[in-house]
Structure formats: C-alpha cells, structure tokens
Motif scaffolding. Structure first.
Motif, mmCIF file in Angstrom:
data_model
loop_
_atom_site.group_PDB
_atom_site.id
_atom_site.type_symbol
_atom_site.label_atom_id
_atom_site.label_comp_id
_atom_site.label_asym_id
_atom_site.label_seq_id
_atom_site.Cartn_x
_atom_site.Cartn_y
_atom_site.Cartn_z
ATOM 1 N N VAL A 29 51.223 52.915 37.942
ATOM 2 C CA VAL A 29 51.700 51.639 38.484
ATOM 3 C C VAL A 29 51.336 50.499 37.538
ATOM 4 O O VAL A 29 52.167 49.615 37.253
ATOM 5 N N ALA A 30 50.105 50.490 37.047
ATOM 6 C CA ALA A 30 49.666 49.428 36.147
ATOM 7 C C ALA A 30 50.522 49.403 34.881
ATOM 8 O O ALA A 30 50.926 48.324 34.412
ATOM 9 N N ARG A 31 50.828 50.556 34.327
ATOM 10 C CA ARG A 31 51.630 50.605 33.106
ATOM 11 C C ARG A 31 53.063 50.163 33.377
ATOM 12 O O ARG A 31 53.684 49.484 32.548
ATOM 13 N N TRP A 32 53.598 50.525 34.531
ATOM 14 C CA TRP A 32 54.953 50.085 34.889
ATOM 15 C C TRP A 32 54.998 48.560 35.057
ATOM 16 O O TRP A 32 55.878 47.900 34.497
ATOM 17 N N LEU A 33 54.061 47.995 35.800
ATOM 18 C CA LEU A 33 54.067 46.561 36.019
ATOM 19 C C LEU A 33 53.846 45.797 34.716
ATOM 20 O O LEU A 33 54.447 44.733 34.498
ATOM 21 N N ASP A 34 53.014 46.336 33.839
ATOM 22 C CA ASP A 34 52.790 45.706 32.536
ATOM 23 C C ASP A 34 54.096 45.671 31.740
ATOM 24 O O ASP A 34 54.420 44.660 31.105
ATOM 25 N N ARG A 35 54.862 46.753 31.786
ATOM 26 C CA ARG A 35 56.156 46.777 31.096
ATOM 27 C C ARG A 35 57.129 45.761 31.699
ATOM 28 O O ARG A 35 57.987 45.212 31.000
ATOM 29 N N GLU A 36 56.999 45.516 32.996
ATOM 30 C CA GLU A 36 57.871 44.561 33.678
ATOM 31 C C GLU A 36 57.443 43.111 33.460
ATOM 32 O O GLU A 36 58.091 42.187 33.946
ATOM 33 N N GLY A 37 56.352 42.911 32.766
ATOM 34 C CA GLY A 37 55.888 41.563 32.491
ATOM 35 C C GLY A 37 54.989 40.969 33.561
ATOM 36 O O GLY A 37 54.680 39.778 33.519
ATOM 37 N N VAL A 38 54.562 41.794 34.530
ATOM 38 C CA VAL A 38 53.619 41.335 35.541
ATOM 39 C C VAL A 38 52.211 41.527 34.977
ATOM 40 O O VAL A 38 51.854 42.636 34.562
ATOM 41 N N VAL A 40 48.666 42.479 34.900
ATOM 42 C CA VAL A 40 47.792 43.321 35.714
ATOM 43 C C VAL A 40 46.619 43.778 34.867
ATOM 44 O O VAL A 40 46.644 43.680 33.639
ATOM 45 N N GLY A 41 45.602 44.304 35.534
ATOM 46 C CA GLY A 41 44.535 44.964 34.803
ATOM 47 C C GLY A 41 45.119 46.165 34.071
ATOM 48 O O GLY A 41 45.802 46.993 34.677
ATOM 49 N N ARG A 42 44.874 46.275 32.768
ATOM 50 C CA ARG A 42 45.523 47.307 31.953
ATOM 51 C C ARG A 42 44.614 48.520 31.749
ATOM 52 O O ARG A 42 43.464 48.376 31.308
ATOM 53 N N TRP A 60 39.618 50.906 31.952
ATOM 54 C CA TRP A 60 40.463 49.724 31.983
ATOM 55 C C TRP A 60 39.936 48.649 31.044
ATOM 56 O O TRP A 60 38.729 48.552 30.819
ATOM 57 N N GLU A 61 40.850 47.849 30.505
ATOM 58 C CA GLU A 61 40.437 46.684 29.720
ATOM 59 C C GLU A 61 39.757 45.677 30.651
ATOM 60 O O GLU A 61 40.264 45.383 31.726
ATOM 61 N N LYS A 62 38.623 45.172 30.226
ATOM 62 C CA LYS A 62 37.944 44.150 31.019
ATOM 63 C C LYS A 62 38.691 42.818 30.876
ATOM 64 O O LYS A 62 39.126 42.449 29.781
ATOM 65 N N ASP A 154 46.049 33.293 29.893
ATOM 66 C CA ASP A 154 47.400 33.839 29.748
ATOM 67 C C ASP A 154 48.138 33.960 31.069
ATOM 68 O O ASP A 154 49.269 34.463 31.111
ATOM 69 N N GLY A 155 47.519 33.535 32.159
ATOM 70 C CA GLY A 155 48.162 33.627 33.457
ATOM 71 C C GLY A 155 47.308 34.380 34.453
ATOM 72 O O GLY A 155 46.203 34.841 34.141
ATOM 73 N N VAL A 156 47.823 34.512 35.666
ATOM 74 C CA VAL A 156 47.087 35.178 36.739
ATOM 75 C C VAL A 156 47.248 36.688 36.610
ATOM 76 O O VAL A 156 48.346 37.200 36.398
ATOM 77 N N VAL A 157 46.139 37.415 36.745
ATOM 78 C CA VAL A 157 46.120 38.866 36.587
ATOM 79 C C VAL A 157 45.847 39.512 37.949
ATOM 80 O O VAL A 157 44.950 39.087 38.684
ATOM 81 N N LEU A 158 46.623 40.537 38.255
ATOM 82 C CA LEU A 158 46.522 41.258 39.526
ATOM 83 C C LEU A 158 45.744 42.552 39.320
ATOM 84 O O LEU A 158 45.990 43.286 38.362
ATOM 85 N N PHE A 159 44.817 42.847 40.252
ATOM 86 C CA PHE A 159 43.948 44.022 40.133
ATOM 87 C C PHE A 159 44.086 44.945 41.342
ATOM 88 O O PHE A 159 44.842 44.673 42.268
ATOM 89 N N ASP A 160 43.295 46.009 41.312
ATOM 90 C CA ASP A 160 43.165 46.957 42.424
ATOM 91 C C ASP A 160 44.531 47.426 42.911
ATOM 92 O O ASP A 160 44.974 47.105 44.014
ATOM 93 N N LEU A 161 45.163 48.238 42.090
ATOM 94 C CA LEU A 161 46.532 48.682 42.344
ATOM 95 C C LEU A 161 46.597 50.049 43.010
ATOM 96 O O LEU A 161 47.677 50.627 43.127
ATOM 97 N N ASP A 162 45.460 50.548 43.470
ATOM 98 C CA ASP A 162 45.456 51.892 44.053
ATOM 99 C C ASP A 162 46.175 51.945 45.395
ATOM 100 O O ASP A 162 46.549 53.021 45.853
ATOM 101 N N GLY A 163 46.407 50.782 46.026
ATOM 102 C CA GLY A 163 47.104 50.768 47.308
ATOM 103 C C GLY A 163 48.573 50.410 47.206
ATOM 104 O O GLY A 163 49.247 50.262 48.243
ATOM 105 N N VAL A 164 49.105 50.276 45.986
ATOM 106 C CA VAL A 164 50.520 49.934 45.824
ATOM 107 C C VAL A 164 51.382 51.017 46.464
ATOM 108 O O VAL A 164 51.171 52.219 46.258
#
Length: 255
Positions: A29-38, A40-42, A60-62, A154-164
């Motif tokens: 999920v994190a890799r998909w959202l990163d590709r979409e330009g959202v 997220v924690g990478r 994960w990258e801090k 660089d903007g707001v970062v979204l975390f904790d994607l295990d519940g997506v």
C-alpha cells in the motif's frame, strides 16, 4: 518500533508471525500511494517484510516532522478517498471490530468489565448492520486520526497504513468528529476539517453508531495496558463506565 542506522531507519516489529500478510500489504500500500504522489511513510527497497525469530519486521525511512492540524488530515484523506487501487493489491473489506474481541479477551481486566465490553460489542455489531453510509465506498485509511500524520517541509506525510482497506469514508471521518466531542480538537479545527473535506460526518444519521464503535476500539486498545499503572487503570475503568452509559459526559485523556 526500533530506530536503526543512526536514526535514519525505523524497524516496525509486529506482535507475531501471524501478522505477515498484514505487514506485506502495508508495504505494498505504501509503495502504491507513493507512486500516486500521496506522501506516506516509505518502506526501504527490496522484498519485505522479513521473518525474524518468530515475528515479522518491516523497515521504513524515518520521517522528521511536526504535529499538524485536522484540516491537513482532511486534505490527504480527500485525495486518498478518490484513488482507485490496482487490482493486484487485494485490499480487504473494513472490519470495524477487527481485534476488538482478542484485545478484550487478553486484557488484564476484571471479568465484570470484560462482560460489559463484550455486551456492548455485541449490541454494536447489530446496530452496525443497520447503518447506511451516504458516501461512496472507496479506499480508506482505517485509523485516520491526527496522530497518523506529520507536517514536513515537503508536505504532510501519512503513516500507519496497516489498516488501509475498502469501506465507507465515514469511518475515516468519524475519528476527528469524536476527538472534537472529547475536547481534543476545537470547534474551529473541526469546522476547518469539514470545509476542506466537504462533508460533516456529525450531521449523518449513522454517526452515533460509528462513534460508539470507535470508542469501543479505543477502550479495547487501552485495555491492553491494564495493570501498567494506577492512572491507566483509572482511565480504563472510566471509559468502560462511559461506554455502558452513552449519556455520560466523556472526560477522557488521550493516550
């Protein structure tokens, strides 16, 4: 969580090996959202997660950032809710009671308190089946609260994607409304959240049910810490009493 590589990497250690699929999906999920330009924690590159000594670890990258405001959370949720997931991602459907029964069962609570929580959970399952969301089903975060976003240069970062998962957007919106009801957000902050997202979940007739389910989840999560300190135990007991009587004013402390 553990910090590695002079603070540049975060290692997330799951509670057990049975969390492998969930951890793998979070990385995807994190890799998909990163590709979409959202933002997220990478996760780090390479195949993840790792099986280590009977548990599961992801790297994960801090991200260094600051607490932000509910309106920023609303903006990133609005973008997330418009995305169509790739077919191979296989997101699960929302289970609003995920891990609730397990947490109650394993918590160091008195039998009477466990019985109260189980009774409330059973009642809410029935009420949830009658709720009719008004927003279109989509990809949701699952635990969309202000603690899962950070403001960075660089903007707001979204975390904790295990519940997506896939579900009603109202599930993501209800936490901010609940936090306002608890006094953790101001009326002004909540109004800005609604303005940015374009919907006030508090005006929806299913809000009361979703709110109580969220409260139950908050209590069952905190119940895992029962016995750690008198202060936490007092908070747990207060919350259980409040759950049993929805008319009681809430004076909950954030944890």
């Amino acid at each position: 969580m553990l910090t590695l590589a002079d603070g540049r990497v975060i290692a997330r250690v799951e509670r057990g090996a049975d969390r492998y699929e969930t951890a793998a999906r979070e990385v995807a999920v994190a890799r998909w959202l990163d590709r979409e330009g959202v933002r997220v924690g990478r996760p780090l590159g390479g195949e993840q997660p790792y099986r280590v000594r009977g548990t599961v670890v992801t790297l994960w990258e801090k991200v260094d950032g600051k607490w932000t405001v509910p309106a920023e959370l609303a903006a990133i949720l609005a973008r997330l809710h418009r995305l169509a997931p790739p077919p191979l991602l296989c997101l699960p459907d929302l289970d609003p009671f995920d891990r609730t029964d397990e947490r109650i069962a394993h918590a160091a609570l008195a039998p009477a308190h466990k019985d109260t929580l189980r009774r409330i959970a059973e009642q809410l399952r029935g009420e949830y089946e009658q709720v009719r969301p008004v927003l279109s089903r989509c990809v949701i975060h699952g635990d969309a609260n202000i603690g899962n976003v950070l403001a960075t240069p660089d903007g707001v970062v979204l975390f904790d994607l295990d519940g997506v998962c896939l579900g009603p957007p109202e599930w993501d919106l209800v936490l901010t409304a609940l936090y306002r009801d608890l006094g953790w957000h101001t009326d002004t902050e909540y109004a800005a959240f609604c303005d940015v997202y374009g919907f006030d979940v508090n005006a929806w007739d299913g809000y009361a049910v979703f709110k109580r389910i969220r409260e139950l989840r908050m209590v069952s999560w905190l119940a895992q810490k029962a016995g750690e300190s008198p202060r936490i135990d007092e908070e747990i007991h207060r919350r259980i009493a409040d759950l049993a009587d929805p008319s009681r004013p809430r004076h909950w402390h954030p944890y």
